[in-house]
Design a protein around this motif. Structure first.
Motif, PDB file in Angstrom:
ATOM      1  N   SER A   2       0.765  -1.035  -0.019  1.00  0.00           N
ATOM      2  CA  SER A   2       0.083  -0.135  -0.184  1.00  0.00           C
ATOM      3  C   SER A   2       1.144   1.397  -0.029  1.00  0.00           C
ATOM      4  O   SER A   2       2.013   1.223   0.564  1.00  0.00           O
ATOM      5  CB  SER A   2      -0.815  -0.028   1.271  1.00  0.00           C
ATOM      6  OG  SER A   2      -1.601   1.206   1.321  1.00  0.00           O
ATOM      7  N   TYR A   3       0.463   2.357  -0.581  1.00  0.00           N
ATOM      8  CA  TYR A   3       1.139   3.306  -0.857  1.00  0.00           C
ATOM      9  C   TYR A   3       0.391   4.581  -0.202  1.00  0.00           C
ATOM     10  O   TYR A   3      -0.932   4.638  -0.299  1.00  0.00           O
ATOM     11  CB  TYR A   3       1.493   3.898  -2.461  1.00  0.00           C
ATOM     12  CG  TYR A   3       2.468   2.558  -2.888  1.00  0.00           C
ATOM     13  CD1 TYR A   3       3.788   3.055  -2.943  1.00  0.00           C
ATOM     14  CD2 TYR A   3       1.981   1.819  -3.476  1.00  0.00           C
ATOM     15  CE1 TYR A   3       4.719   2.097  -3.581  1.00  0.00           C
ATOM     16  CE2 TYR A   3       2.619   0.853  -4.340  1.00  0.00           C
ATOM     17  CZ  TYR A   3       4.064   0.913  -4.097  1.00  0.00           C
ATOM     18  OH  TYR A   3       4.934  -0.083  -4.581  1.00  0.00           O
ATOM     19  N   ASN A   4       1.245   5.460   0.168  1.00  0.00           N
ATOM     20  CA  ASN A   4       0.316   6.753   0.656  1.00  0.00           C
ATOM     21  C   ASN A   4       0.698   8.046  -0.062  1.00  0.00           C
ATOM     22  O   ASN A   4       0.711   9.240   0.475  1.00  0.00           O
ATOM     23  CB  ASN A   4       0.778   6.947   2.126  1.00  0.00           C
ATOM     24  CG  ASN A   4       2.323   7.272   2.448  1.00  0.00           C
ATOM     25  OD1 ASN A   4       3.054   7.325   1.416  1.00  0.00           O
ATOM     26  ND2 ASN A   4       2.504   7.350   3.577  1.00  0.00           N
ATOM     27  N   ALA A  33      -5.396   4.193  -8.923  1.00  0.00           N
ATOM     28  CA  ALA A  33      -6.309   3.386  -7.767  1.00  0.00           C
ATOM     29  C   ALA A  33      -5.682   2.250  -7.177  1.00  0.00           C
ATOM     30  O   ALA A  33      -5.414   2.113  -6.138  1.00  0.00           O
ATOM     31  CB  ALA A  33      -7.668   3.341  -7.925  1.00  0.00           C
ATOM     32  N   LYS A  34      -5.380   1.209  -8.223  1.00  0.00           N
ATOM     33  CA  LYS A  34      -4.992  -0.024  -8.006  1.00  0.00           C
ATOM     34  C   LYS A  34      -3.768  -0.187  -7.407  1.00  0.00           C
ATOM     35  O   LYS A  34      -3.373  -1.224  -6.431  1.00  0.00           O
ATOM     36  CB  LYS A  34      -4.956  -1.144  -9.086  1.00  0.00           C
ATOM     37  CG  LYS A  34      -6.456  -1.290  -9.659  1.00  0.00           C
ATOM     38  CD  LYS A  34      -6.448  -2.124 -11.032  1.00  0.00           C
ATOM     39  CE  LYS A  34      -7.744  -2.322 -11.622  1.00  0.00           C
ATOM     40  NZ  LYS A  34      -8.096  -3.115 -12.796  1.00  0.00           N
ATOM     41  N   GLY A  36      -2.768   2.038  -5.305  1.00  0.00           N
ATOM     42  CA  GLY A  36      -2.926   2.610  -3.839  1.00  0.00           C
ATOM     43  C   GLY A  36      -2.547   3.891  -3.767  1.00  0.00           C
ATOM     44  O   GLY A  36      -2.512   4.434  -2.625  1.00  0.00           O
ATOM     45  N   ARG A  38      -2.996   8.245  -4.371  1.00  0.00           N
ATOM     46  CA  ARG A  38      -4.375   9.063  -4.221  1.00  0.00           C
ATOM     47  C   ARG A  38      -4.344  10.000  -5.591  1.00  0.00           C
ATOM     48  O   ARG A  38      -3.194  10.490  -5.769  1.00  0.00           O
ATOM     49  CB  ARG A  38      -4.367   9.877  -2.892  1.00  0.00           C
ATOM     50  CG  ARG A  38      -5.599  10.970  -2.946  1.00  0.00           C
ATOM     51  CD  ARG A  38      -5.339  11.590  -1.439  1.00  0.00           C
ATOM     52  NE  ARG A  38      -4.356  12.381  -1.166  1.00  0.00           N
ATOM     53  CZ  ARG A  38      -4.396  13.301  -0.390  1.00  0.00           C
ATOM     54  NH1 ARG A  38      -5.339  13.462   0.611  1.00  0.00           N
ATOM     55  NH2 ARG A  38      -3.208  13.858  -0.023  1.00  0.00           N
ATOM     56  N   GLY A  61     -10.557   3.965  -5.452  1.00  0.00           N
ATOM     57  CA  GLY A  61      -9.528   4.830  -5.187  1.00  0.00           C
ATOM     58  C   GLY A  61      -9.962   6.197  -4.468  1.00  0.00           C
ATOM     59  O   GLY A  61     -11.193   6.600  -4.555  1.00  0.00           O
ATOM     60  N   ASP A  62      -9.351   6.986  -3.909  1.00  0.00           N
ATOM     61  CA  ASP A  62      -9.338   8.144  -3.265  1.00  0.00           C
ATOM     62  C   ASP A  62      -9.058   9.188  -4.352  1.00  0.00           C
ATOM     63  O   ASP A  62      -8.104   9.093  -4.924  1.00  0.00           O
ATOM     64  CB  ASP A  62      -8.330   8.494  -1.984  1.00  0.00           C
ATOM     65  CG  ASP A  62      -8.881   7.759  -0.745  1.00  0.00           C
ATOM     66  OD1 ASP A  62      -9.880   7.191  -0.834  1.00  0.00           O
ATOM     67  OD2 ASP A  62      -7.784   7.280  -0.159  1.00  0.00           O
ATOM     68  N   GLU A 188       5.643   2.915   1.667  1.00  0.00           N
ATOM     69  CA  GLU A 188       4.793   2.033   2.174  1.00  0.00           C
ATOM     70  C   GLU A 188       4.101   2.572   3.432  1.00  0.00           C
ATOM     71  O   GLU A 188       4.465   3.436   4.204  1.00  0.00           O
ATOM     72  CB  GLU A 188       5.696   0.611   2.818  1.00  0.00           C
ATOM     73  CG  GLU A 188       6.290   0.111   1.256  1.00  0.00           C
ATOM     74  CD  GLU A 188       6.880  -1.207   1.856  1.00  0.00           C
ATOM     75  OE1 GLU A 188       6.817  -1.801   3.031  1.00  0.00           O
ATOM     76  OE2 GLU A 188       7.961  -1.557   1.461  1.00  0.00           O
ATOM     77  N   ALA A 189       2.589   2.255   3.460  1.00  0.00           N
ATOM     78  CA  ALA A 189       1.884   2.656   4.759  1.00  0.00           C
ATOM     79  C   ALA A 189       2.218   1.802   5.874  1.00  0.00           C
ATOM     80  O   ALA A 189       2.659   0.615   5.639  1.00  0.00           O
ATOM     81  CB  ALA A 189       0.498   2.520   4.133  1.00  0.00           C
TER      82      ALA A 189
END
Length: 190
Positions: A2-4, A33-34, A36, A38, A61-62, A188-189
């Protein structure tokens, strides 16, 4: 994984004459979105912007739309955005998008898209930021921009353009590169 990170995409509020522009925008929105990330974009609900945002939303997605107040009456606004930020003018819209974004992607679009892209390129050339700038040449749409930068470089007005941006021939190539831009684990989250 997951990415931020937030990816700002500059693109047209109109669809343009080639249907592949909107198809590519939808592919990019889904891909962001896939992965991760925004999506940050101009807040429009029509044209390439609309295709981009709707695809990202449909993929879970956000999506942050940043739109100037005067566009609220003049253009189709995407009120389905995860967050809709209204700014007093275009200058503050660009500033807000810059502040939120960790990277920028230029897609097909008109004068506004060029303005946004050139502002990020100029700021990077001046050393005001080091955020990645990715230009996607959908159906040859970026060729005039890339040619202009090449001509300016040849004339001695742009130094080391390879340090300013990366150009990609397809959405697939851009999406493959996007997560690899940052050092391993940085995004990475927790």
């Amino acid at each position: 994984m997951s990415y931020n990170a937030s990816i700002a995409v500059f693109c047209g509020g109109r669809p343009g004459v080639d249907p592949s522009f909107s198809v590519a925008a939808a592919e990019l929105g889904r891909g962001i979105a896939k992965l991760g990330f925004r999506l940050v974009y101009g807040g429009g609900g029509a044209g390439i912007m609309g295709a981009l945002a709707e695809a990202a939303l449909m993929a879970g997605g956000d999506v942050v739309g940043v739109i100037p107040e005067f566009f609220m009456m003049r253009e189709s606004v995407n009120r389905r955005c995860t967050e809709l930020i209204v700014t007093p003018n275009m200058h503050l819209r660009k500033r807000r998008m810059f502040d939120i974004a960790d990277a920028f992607v230029a897609m097909p679009g008109g004068l506004g898209t060029l303005d946004e892209t050139f502002e990020m390129l100029t700021s990077r050339q001046l050393g005001l930021h080091d955020k990645p700038i990715l230009i996607c040449d959908v159906a040859g749409s970026a060729a005039p921009l890339l040619d202009a930068i090449s001509d300016l470089t040849r004339m001695g007005f742009v130094a080391a353009p390879e340090r300013l941006f990366e150009a990609f021939p397809s959405i697939d190539a851009l999406l493959t590169r996007l997560p690899a831009i940052w050092p391993q684990g940085l995004l990475e989250a927790p």
